[in-house]
Design a protein around this motif. Structure first.
Motif, PDB file in Angstrom:
ATOM      1  N   GLN A   1      48.814   4.990  -1.872  1.00  0.00           N
ATOM      2  CA  GLN A   1      49.225   6.195  -2.620  1.00  0.00           C
ATOM      3  C   GLN A   1      49.412   5.856  -4.102  1.00  0.00           C
ATOM      4  O   GLN A   1      49.112   6.657  -4.982  1.00  0.00           O
ATOM      5  CB  GLN A   1      50.491   6.786  -2.005  1.00  0.00           C
ATOM      6  CG  GLN A   1      50.195   7.463  -0.666  1.00  0.00           C
ATOM      7  CD  GLN A   1      51.439   7.925   0.081  1.00  0.00           C
ATOM      8  OE1 GLN A   1      52.279   8.617  -0.478  1.00  0.00           O
ATOM      9  NE2 GLN A   1      51.556   7.546   1.330  1.00  0.00           N
ATOM     10  N   ASP A   2      49.885   4.642  -4.367  1.00  0.00           N
ATOM     11  CA  ASP A   2      50.023   4.219  -5.773  1.00  0.00           C
ATOM     12  C   ASP A   2      48.661   4.125  -6.453  1.00  0.00           C
ATOM     13  O   ASP A   2      48.555   4.191  -7.673  1.00  0.00           O
ATOM     14  CB  ASP A   2      50.736   2.857  -5.859  1.00  0.00           C
ATOM     15  CG  ASP A   2      52.210   2.986  -5.530  1.00  0.00           C
ATOM     16  OD1 ASP A   2      52.744   4.111  -5.613  1.00  0.00           O
ATOM     17  OD2 ASP A   2      52.821   1.968  -5.168  1.00  0.00           O
ATOM     18  N   LEU A   3      47.608   3.983  -5.630  1.00  0.00           N
ATOM     19  CA  LEU A   3      46.252   3.920  -6.208  1.00  0.00           C
ATOM     20  C   LEU A   3      45.616   5.308  -6.301  1.00  0.00           C
ATOM     21  O   LEU A   3      44.435   5.441  -6.606  1.00  0.00           O
ATOM     22  CB  LEU A   3      45.365   3.001  -5.352  1.00  0.00           C
ATOM     23  CG  LEU A   3      45.776   1.514  -5.342  1.00  0.00           C
ATOM     24  CD1 LEU A   3      44.946   0.725  -4.333  1.00  0.00           C
ATOM     25  CD2 LEU A   3      45.631   0.910  -6.732  1.00  0.00           C
ATOM     26  N   GLY A   4      46.387   6.345  -5.962  1.00  0.00           N
ATOM     27  CA  GLY A   4      45.893   7.712  -6.178  1.00  0.00           C
ATOM     28  C   GLY A   4      45.622   8.530  -4.931  1.00  0.00           C
ATOM     29  O   GLY A   4      45.250   9.695  -5.031  1.00  0.00           O
ATOM     30  N   ASN A   5      45.766   7.940  -3.757  1.00  0.00           N
ATOM     31  CA  ASN A   5      45.529   8.709  -2.527  1.00  0.00           C
ATOM     32  C   ASN A   5      46.792   9.492  -2.156  1.00  0.00           C
ATOM     33  O   ASN A   5      47.902   9.096  -2.512  1.00  0.00           O
ATOM     34  CB  ASN A   5      45.173   7.764  -1.383  1.00  0.00           C
ATOM     35  CG  ASN A   5      43.929   6.946  -1.700  1.00  0.00           C
ATOM     36  OD1 ASN A   5      42.815   7.460  -1.670  1.00  0.00           O
ATOM     37  ND2 ASN A   5      44.117   5.686  -2.062  1.00  0.00           N
ATOM     38  N   ASP A   6      46.605  10.568  -1.385  1.00  0.00           N
ATOM     39  CA  ASP A   6      47.806  11.273  -0.930  1.00  0.00           C
ATOM     40  C   ASP A   6      48.246  10.681   0.410  1.00  0.00           C
ATOM     41  O   ASP A   6      47.597   9.775   0.963  1.00  0.00           O
ATOM     42  CB  ASP A   6      47.594  12.792  -0.901  1.00  0.00           C
ATOM     43  CG  ASP A   6      46.593  13.246   0.151  1.00  0.00           C
ATOM     44  OD1 ASP A   6      46.511  12.613   1.213  1.00  0.00           O
ATOM     45  OD2 ASP A   6      45.899  14.265  -0.092  1.00  0.00           O
ATOM     46  N   THR A   7      49.334  11.212   0.962  1.00  0.00           N
ATOM     47  CA  THR A   7      49.925  10.608   2.167  1.00  0.00           C
ATOM     48  C   THR A   7      48.993  10.680   3.384  1.00  0.00           C
ATOM     49  O   THR A   7      48.993   9.783   4.226  1.00  0.00           O
ATOM     50  CB  THR A   7      51.303  11.267   2.459  1.00  0.00           C
ATOM     51  OG1 THR A   7      51.880  10.649   3.601  1.00  0.00           O
ATOM     52  CG2 THR A   7      51.218  12.765   2.715  1.00  0.00           C
TER      53      THR A   7
ATOM     54  N   ALA B   1      45.905   8.209   2.743  1.00  0.00           N
ATOM     55  CA  ALA B   1      46.317   6.806   2.880  1.00  0.00           C
ATOM     56  C   ALA B   1      46.338   6.399   4.352  1.00  0.00           C
ATOM     57  O   ALA B   1      45.844   5.322   4.723  1.00  0.00           O
ATOM     58  CB  ALA B   1      47.689   6.607   2.238  1.00  0.00           C
ATOM     59  N   ASN B   2      46.878   7.248   5.209  1.00  0.00           N
ATOM     60  CA  ASN B   2      46.875   6.933   6.651  1.00  0.00           C
ATOM     61  C   ASN B   2      45.453   6.768   7.166  1.00  0.00           C
ATOM     62  O   ASN B   2      45.143   5.834   7.911  1.00  0.00           O
ATOM     63  CB  ASN B   2      47.538   8.073   7.434  1.00  0.00           C
ATOM     64  CG  ASN B   2      49.002   7.814   7.722  1.00  0.00           C
ATOM     65  OD1 ASN B   2      49.682   7.168   6.924  1.00  0.00           O
ATOM     66  ND2 ASN B   2      49.491   8.324   8.830  1.00  0.00           N
ATOM     67  N   LEU B   3      44.572   7.689   6.752  1.00  0.00           N
ATOM     68  CA  LEU B   3      43.197   7.663   7.260  1.00  0.00           C
ATOM     69  C   LEU B   3      42.467   6.410   6.771  1.00  0.00           C
ATOM     70  O   LEU B   3      41.711   5.791   7.523  1.00  0.00           O
ATOM     71  CB  LEU B   3      42.456   8.939   6.853  1.00  0.00           C
ATOM     72  CG  LEU B   3      43.055  10.258   7.394  1.00  0.00           C
ATOM     73  CD1 LEU B   3      42.278  11.462   6.898  1.00  0.00           C
ATOM     74  CD2 LEU B   3      43.118  10.276   8.929  1.00  0.00           C
TER      75      LEU B   3
ATOM     76  N   GLU C   1      57.335  15.406  -5.119  1.00  0.00           N
ATOM     77  CA  GLU C   1      56.645  16.695  -5.291  1.00  0.00           C
ATOM     78  C   GLU C   1      55.215  16.599  -4.756  1.00  0.00           C
ATOM     79  O   GLU C   1      54.722  17.519  -4.118  1.00  0.00           O
ATOM     80  CB  GLU C   1      56.639  17.108  -6.772  1.00  0.00           C
ATOM     81  CG  GLU C   1      58.000  17.573  -7.298  1.00  0.00           C
ATOM     82  CD  GLU C   1      58.570  18.786  -6.551  1.00  0.00           C
ATOM     83  OE1 GLU C   1      57.798  19.644  -6.101  1.00  0.00           O
ATOM     84  OE2 GLU C   1      59.806  18.858  -6.392  1.00  0.00           O
ATOM     85  N   LYS C   2      54.558  15.478  -5.030  1.00  0.00           N
ATOM     86  CA  LYS C   2      53.185  15.308  -4.535  1.00  0.00           C
ATOM     87  C   LYS C   2      53.188  15.243  -2.999  1.00  0.00           C
ATOM     88  O   LYS C   2      52.347  15.849  -2.330  1.00  0.00           O
ATOM     89  CB  LYS C   2      52.567  14.031  -5.130  1.00  0.00           C
ATOM     90  CG  LYS C   2      51.099  13.915  -4.806  1.00  0.00           C
ATOM     91  CD  LYS C   2      50.389  12.811  -5.551  1.00  0.00           C
ATOM     92  CE  LYS C   2      48.920  12.795  -5.106  1.00  0.00           C
ATOM     93  NZ  LYS C   2      48.277  11.515  -5.164  1.00  0.00           N
ATOM     94  N   TYR C   3      54.174  14.524  -2.468  1.00  0.00           N
ATOM     95  CA  TYR C   3      54.296  14.404  -1.005  1.00  0.00           C
ATOM     96  C   TYR C   3      54.502  15.787  -0.376  1.00  0.00           C
ATOM     97  O   TYR C   3      53.835  16.153   0.593  1.00  0.00           O
ATOM     98  CB  TYR C   3      55.481  13.468  -0.715  1.00  0.00           C
ATOM     99  CG  TYR C   3      55.866  13.338   0.735  1.00  0.00           C
ATOM    100  CD1 TYR C   3      55.013  12.753   1.670  1.00  0.00           C
ATOM    101  CD2 TYR C   3      57.115  13.774   1.176  1.00  0.00           C
ATOM    102  CE1 TYR C   3      55.386  12.623   3.000  1.00  0.00           C
ATOM    103  CE2 TYR C   3      57.504  13.639   2.499  1.00  0.00           C
ATOM    104  CZ  TYR C   3      56.639  13.065   3.408  1.00  0.00           C
ATOM    105  OH  TYR C   3      57.010  12.939   4.719  1.00  0.00           O
TER     106      TYR C   3
END
Ligand SMILES: Nc1nc2c(ncn2[C@@H]2O[C@H](COP(=O)(O)OP(=O)(O)OP(=O)(O)O)[C@@H](O)[C@H]2O)c(=O)[nH]1
Length: 212
Positions: free
Chosen positions: A108-114, A117-119, A195-197
């Motif tokens: 997520q720190d590299l720009g993916n959402d939650t 990131a799991n996928l 907020e993004k989460y």
């Protein structure tokens, strides 16, 4: 302790675990004498473990405040008659475990959402199950028509908790609005990460919350 479930009695300002003192307070306040108390659906929170949000107060998610808010709502005078149930499931990181969740945070720190990131880690977006929660609610006598008032924004959780044959009836869904949204930023977890989460939960996971 009964059947593995701890029956707590919550009330504002409680300072003792002594049941006799709790009963004395209930008698004084009239709680328990209300005939409605046996028919009204109790508040239920089914909560998944989040070490980062609940124990070390990470600002990436709202899990810690949700757990506290659930207990607070259950302790309100209007809810004391029915009591409340918090089922705490050891399904850290939506079921992928703490180690994998920390890897997901790196992604997520590299720009993916939650969800992404799991996928990317080859996990499902949500690896949890709720059969145990359904069984516990039945064990606590909360199956059938009386129903429960479930504290959640997650539509999958509602369906899953009800069970394949609707053994548990979710009579009402009680929204969990983030405290920062409720108080205009005076309380609650705040910042870009949370907020993004929250917006990913709404947009990608169908959570029933209106975006700000
Ligand atoms: N994999 C992963 N898990 C997370 C992340 N943030 C929080 N969690 C986990 O998500 C779970 C809580 O899920 P939520 O979606 O917040 O809540 P919910 O229980 O599905 O829905 P509500 O009932 O509306 O709160 C806990 O197990 C947390 O550890 C994240 O970024 N990645």
């Amino acid at each position: 302790m009964i059947r593995g479930a701890y029956e707590g009695r919550l009330y504002p300002g409680r300072t003792t675990s002594k049941l006799s003192r709790v009963e004395q307070i209930q008698q004084e306040s009239g709680v328990g004498r209300n005939p409605e108390s046996h028919s009204k659906a109790p508040l239920v929170r089914i909560h998944s473990e989040c070490y980062t949000g609940e124990t070390v107060w990470s600002a990436r998610c709202d899990c810690g405040e949700q757990l506290e808010e659930a207990a607070r709502l259950m302790s309100l005078p209007q809810n004391m008659a029915t009591g409340g149930v918090i089922i705490y499931l050891r399904q850290e990181g939506r079921g992928i475990g703490l180690g994998e969740k920390l890897k997901a945070y790196n992604l997520q720190d590299l720009g993916n959402d939650t969800v992404e990131a799991n996928l990317l880690l080859r996990h499902p977006a949500d690896a949890r199950s709720y059969g145990l929660a359904t069984a516990m609610l039945l064990d606590l006598g909360l199956g059938g028509e009386r129903g429960i008032r479930l504290l959640t924004n997650n539509p999958d959780k509602i369906r899953a908790v009800e069970g394949p044959n609707r053994e548990v009836f979710v009579k009402e869904r009680v929204a969990m609005i983030p405290l920062a949204w409720q108080t205009g930023g005076k309380r609650g977890v705040q910042g870009e990460d949370v907020e993004k989460y929250l917006s990913t939960k709404i947009m990608a996971m169908g959570h029933m919350l209106s975006s700000r």
